[in-house]
Design an enzyme around this catalytic site. Structure first.
Site, PDB file in Angstrom:
ATOM      1  N   GLU A  50     -31.999  -8.687  13.441  1.00  0.00           N
ATOM      2  CA  GLU A  50     -32.146  -7.334  12.874  1.00  0.00           C
ATOM      3  C   GLU A  50     -32.860  -6.367  13.803  1.00  0.00           C
ATOM      4  O   GLU A  50     -32.667  -5.152  13.715  1.00  0.00           O
ATOM      5  CB  GLU A  50     -32.861  -7.393  11.528  1.00  0.00           C
ATOM      6  CG  GLU A  50     -32.015  -7.968  10.401  1.00  0.00           C
ATOM      7  CD  GLU A  50     -32.120  -9.475  10.273  1.00  0.00           C
ATOM      8  OE1 GLU A  50     -32.684 -10.116  11.195  1.00  0.00           O
ATOM      9  OE2 GLU A  50     -31.641 -10.020   9.264  1.00  0.00           O
ATOM     10  N   PHE A 112     -37.892 -14.656  -3.867  1.00  0.00           N
ATOM     11  CA  PHE A 112     -37.368 -15.133  -2.590  1.00  0.00           C
ATOM     12  C   PHE A 112     -36.922 -13.937  -1.745  1.00  0.00           C
ATOM     13  O   PHE A 112     -36.227 -13.053  -2.210  1.00  0.00           O
ATOM     14  CB  PHE A 112     -36.175 -16.070  -2.838  1.00  0.00           C
ATOM     15  CG  PHE A 112     -35.519 -16.528  -1.567  1.00  0.00           C
ATOM     16  CD1 PHE A 112     -36.199 -17.315  -0.652  1.00  0.00           C
ATOM     17  CD2 PHE A 112     -34.221 -16.128  -1.264  1.00  0.00           C
ATOM     18  CE1 PHE A 112     -35.605 -17.717   0.531  1.00  0.00           C
ATOM     19  CE2 PHE A 112     -33.615 -16.532  -0.074  1.00  0.00           C
ATOM     20  CZ  PHE A 112     -34.307 -17.314   0.825  1.00  0.00           C
ATOM     21  N   GLN A 113     -37.326 -13.932  -0.488  1.00  0.00           N
ATOM     22  CA  GLN A 113     -37.018 -12.854   0.464  1.00  0.00           C
ATOM     23  C   GLN A 113     -37.473 -11.490  -0.046  1.00  0.00           C
ATOM     24  O   GLN A 113     -36.819 -10.487   0.181  1.00  0.00           O
ATOM     25  CB  GLN A 113     -35.532 -12.845   0.833  1.00  0.00           C
ATOM     26  CG  GLN A 113     -35.151 -14.082   1.653  1.00  0.00           C
ATOM     27  CD  GLN A 113     -33.795 -13.981   2.342  1.00  0.00           C
ATOM     28  OE1 GLN A 113     -32.893 -13.326   1.843  1.00  0.00           O
ATOM     29  NE2 GLN A 113     -33.662 -14.643   3.478  1.00  0.00           N
ATOM     30  N   LYS A 162     -30.972  -5.176  -5.357  1.00  0.00           N
ATOM     31  CA  LYS A 162     -29.631  -5.744  -5.482  1.00  0.00           C
ATOM     32  C   LYS A 162     -28.950  -5.295  -6.777  1.00  0.00           C
ATOM     33  O   LYS A 162     -27.758  -4.978  -6.786  1.00  0.00           O
ATOM     34  CB  LYS A 162     -29.715  -7.273  -5.427  1.00  0.00           C
ATOM     35  CG  LYS A 162     -28.346  -7.925  -5.350  1.00  0.00           C
ATOM     36  CD  LYS A 162     -28.434  -9.407  -5.046  1.00  0.00           C
ATOM     37  CE  LYS A 162     -27.027  -9.972  -4.863  1.00  0.00           C
ATOM     38  NZ  LYS A 162     -27.052 -11.404  -4.559  1.00  0.00           N
ATOM     39  N   MET A 478     -45.613  -4.829  35.075  1.00  0.00           N
ATOM     40  CA  MET A 478     -46.610  -3.798  34.792  1.00  0.00           C
ATOM     41  C   MET A 478     -47.950  -4.425  34.404  1.00  0.00           C
ATOM     42  O   MET A 478     -49.008  -3.925  34.774  1.00  0.00           O
ATOM     43  CB  MET A 478     -46.093  -2.862  33.696  1.00  0.00           C
ATOM     44  CG  MET A 478     -46.903  -1.597  33.542  1.00  0.00           C
ATOM     45  SD  MET A 478     -47.008  -0.631  35.065  1.00  0.00           S
ATOM     46  CE  MET A 478     -45.623   0.479  34.876  1.00  0.00           C
TER      47      MET A 478
END
Lengths: 568, 163
Positions: A50, A112-113, A162, A478
């Protein structure tokens, strides 16, 4: 006719003119993916992580001035996308992030999630909205796009549970939107613009300093006109490169921590400074007290009032869209017959030429080991300055900013504000998808590249012919440079052992790669790669491990207190 | 310097956390914060008492204005204004303290809202300084509990803060 929330969302995206969405499916967004499947107007690009989705949507936006869209699932989908959202936020990139959420009845139950997406992203978005009712979905999407691209642009997140995507209602796309609490100022104040014009004409040592605001507001033409009309020196910030032609004689190069000697000196010693769509940040002016020691008048044009007089006190603030204000300023100057002090300007340019003579970007061109600067110079030559260059973060980013001359806006794409390693490859995918015919090059380092290299797979799936120029010095360059300068050469954890064979790695993804170890092979390799129009080519340049980026303004120092190459 | 900032904002869930999040993220002080819906239920009015230099207060005002749900922001301390805070204070009121506390409440124009055999619960309204003064004026050991609302403010005269 009633539509489901998922269908409404897709219809809204179509209405907004969204051609492509970068995303990754998951439980909470299954209805949305089902609705995507049933239509063909909005294309979906499946990333491999993602973070890649949010960077790709960001790169898409930067390269095209369209609002980038990314779609991820709840929980880890959101948290993975956060780095990309924060990256876009720091650089004011218009982007809409759609996140799935657990059903409304499960919110707060540690489902969940489940993660508080709106809470987690609140400090790194321009705005975010949790849609709890399907009837509010269409207006929320409309609002999100409106907020993302108006005023000072930025990412806006829409969190959709959802059950909202499953519920249905009558669909009506709101034609317009009006918000009493959000009405950005577009036109600059005419009185202030007159004052600015007057001050510019009175200047003896003028300087024009411009940033990302010029790119975001599409004001390159107005800026170029202004600079040429006045004959004043111009510098760009890292985010502003391409806002003014990099090959023009009025251009002093980038300014800031790794800016050119002439740009930083002119910035420090000017008597009238016109700041345009820039925010005087720490990497640009260094220590504000030191900067304030030289008296000068400052005019500051910015769409965001909070950017004005934040770090540096300003004499003539002008709030407004940079393109509008510059256009008006040019008009005022055109009708103003009073001419600026030509003699003083000549003397000022003579001074600047002396600073230029320091040749602050010189490096060892006769080196037997590949110098990274040399690769970027050759890249500029081989692409004839006409590529979209997407950079990762680190030394290679600075060398590209210094050595590639950007003549047009939206050709230089990099994470300036947040400095996100791993940004390069996914952002380059977005840039390539926004401009299928353009030559897109990702300049990266072996450390940055490994942060999002899974997207090589996405590149294969969508046949993205990106050219990857890896300046491989086996160090987090760097970090190593700072350790050399400020931490007694103790290279703590900045060396990478066990690097992969990048050529074999990209080959395993179905791409081709070339390893280049000899300076004489740099140009032929680049030429070979850019000839292969239809494939991704990874160029692994084995570069000098000890090369540093010069000039350098150490953290906390004044902008004119630079370390130059010969001083080390 | 102490400033009292009034904010009119959309009465939406999350708006309060945007404001408080802004203060913590940018390192600004909050001395007190009060918020409630206005006569128009779609709007909330918030009063924040903060401290900072003029530059900091200017940034606070600008940053607040930048929040999408914020409709208007005013620094009340820029002009003449009124501010009030409410305190409920429960004290142990036994023996000689019982009369003394009643007297003190009268002097400070407080009202005793609840009385038990051993306690008084007193309501006091005023500026923060007045409430502090009351706490100073009574015996520390008799205080059982205090709860304060934080300051609410409004401009004097014709000046109004409306959407």
């Amino acid at each position: 006719m009633e539509l489901s929330g998922a269908e409404i969302l897709i219809r809204c995206l179509q209405e907004e003119g969204v051609e492509c969405v970068f995303g990754y499916p998951g439980g909470a967004v299954l209805f949305i993916y089902d609705a995507l499947f049933k239509q063909d107007k909005v294309k979906h690009i499946l990333v491999r992580h993602e973070q890649g989705a949010s960077h790709a949507a960001d790169g898409y936006s930067r390269a095209s001035n369209k609002t980038g869209v990314c779609l991820v699932t709840s929980g880890p989908g959101v948290t993975n996308a956060v780095t990309g959202i924060a990256t876009a936020y720091m650089d004011s990139i218009p982007m809409v992030i759609i996140t799935g959420q657990v059903p409304t009845h499960a919110i707060g139950q540690d489902a969940f999630q489940e993660v508080d997406a709106v809470g987690i992203t609140r400090p790194c978005v321009k705005h975010n909205i949790l849609v709890k009712d399907v009837r509010e979905l269409a207006s929320a999407v409309k609002k999100a796009f409106h907020i993302a691209r108006s005023g000072r642009p930025g990412p806006v997140l829409i969190d959709i549970p959802k059950d909202v995507t499953a519920a249905s209602c009558k669909f009506e796309f709101p034609e317009s939107i009006s918000m009493r609490s959000y009405n950005p100022v577009i036109k600059g104040h005419p009185g202030q613009i007159k004052k600015a014009a007057q001050l510019l004409l009175e200047a003896k040592r003028p300087m024009i300093y411009t940033g990302g605001g010029v790119i975001l507001s599409e004001a390159a033409a107005q800026l170029t006109k202004l600079v040429k009309m006045l004959g004043y020196p111009c510098t760009n910030t890292l985010m502003g490169l391409g806002g003014f032609p990099g090959s023009d004689a009025h251009f002093l190069g980038m300014l800031g921590m790794h800016g050119t000697y002439q740009a930083n000196m002119a910035m420090q010693h000017c008597d009238v400074l016109l700041a345009v769509g820039a925010r005087f940040d720490d990497r640009v002016i260094g220590n504000p007290q030191h900067f304030g020691e030289v008296p000068r008048k400052i005019i500051h044009i910015d769409i965001d009032p909070s950017s004005i007089s934040k770090r540096v006190k300003v004499d003539v603030p002008i709030v407004g869209n940079v393109r509008e204000v510059l256009g008006d300023l040019v008009k005022v100057l055109e009708t103003n017959r009073e001419k600026h002090d030509a003699k003083a300007l000549k003397a000022w340019w003579a001074q600047i030429e002396l600073w230029k003579a320091k040749d602050c970007l010189r490096y060892d061109r006769a080196s037997k080991i590949i110098k990274p600067q040399f690769v970027v110079e050759k890249l500029y030559e081989v692409t004839k300055g006409d590529a979209i260059i997407v950079s990762d973060v680190g030394q290679h980013q600075m060398w590209t900013a210094q050595f590639y001359k950007f003549d047009k806006p939206r050709r230089w794409i990099n994470s300036g504000g947040l400095g996100t390693m791993g940004f390069g490859l996914p952002a380059a995918m977005g840039a390539q998808i926004a401009n299928p015919k353009a030559t897109v090059t990702c300049v990266t380092g072996e450390a940055s590249f490994q942060m999002c290299l899974q997207e090589l797979s996405t590149c294969k799936q969508y046949r993205l012919p990106i050219k990857i120029v890896c300046l491989n010095n086996r160090y987090m360059g760097m970090v190593r440079q700072w350790q050399q300068f400020f931490h007694g050469n103790r290279y703590s954890e900045s060396y990478m052992d066990a690097l992969p064979d990048f050529v074999a790695l990209v080959q395993s993804y179905g791409h081709s790669g070339i390893r280049i170890e000899n300076p004489a092979d740099v140009e032929p390799a680049l030429k070979d790669a850019f000839k292969r129009k239809d494939e991704l080519v990874f160029l692994d340049f084995i570069t000098d491990q000890s090369e540093n980026v010069f000039p350098m303004v150490p953290g906390g120092m004044g902008i004119s207190e630079m370390i130059l190459a010969e001083e080390l | 310097m102490r400033h009292i900032i009034s904010i009119l904002l959309e009465n939406e869930s999350g708006a309060l956390s945007r404001v408080s999040g802004l203060f913590s993220a940018r390192g600004y002080n909050i001395e007190s914060l009060t918020v409630a819906p206005t006569e128009d239920p779609s709007l909330s009015r918030m009063t924040i008492v903060t401290t900072g230099s003029d530059d900091v207060i200017e940034q606070i005002t600008k940053q607040l204005n930048k929040l999408i749900e914020v409709v208007k922001v005013v620094d009340l301390s820029e002009s003449s204004h009124i501010e009030r805070e409410l305190m409920l204070i429960k004290v142990r009121a036994v023996g000689k303290d019982r009369d003394e506390l009643k007297r003190m409440a009268d002097i400070f124009r407080g009202r005793i809202l609840d009385v038990t055999e051993h306690t008084y619960t007193i309501e006091l309204t005023g500026t923060g300084a007045k409430l502090d003064a009351f706490i100073q004026a009574i015996e520390r050991s008799v205080i059982l509990e205090t709860v304060r609302t934080g300051a609410s403010g409004i401009s004097r005269g014709e000046r109004v803060l409306r959407a």
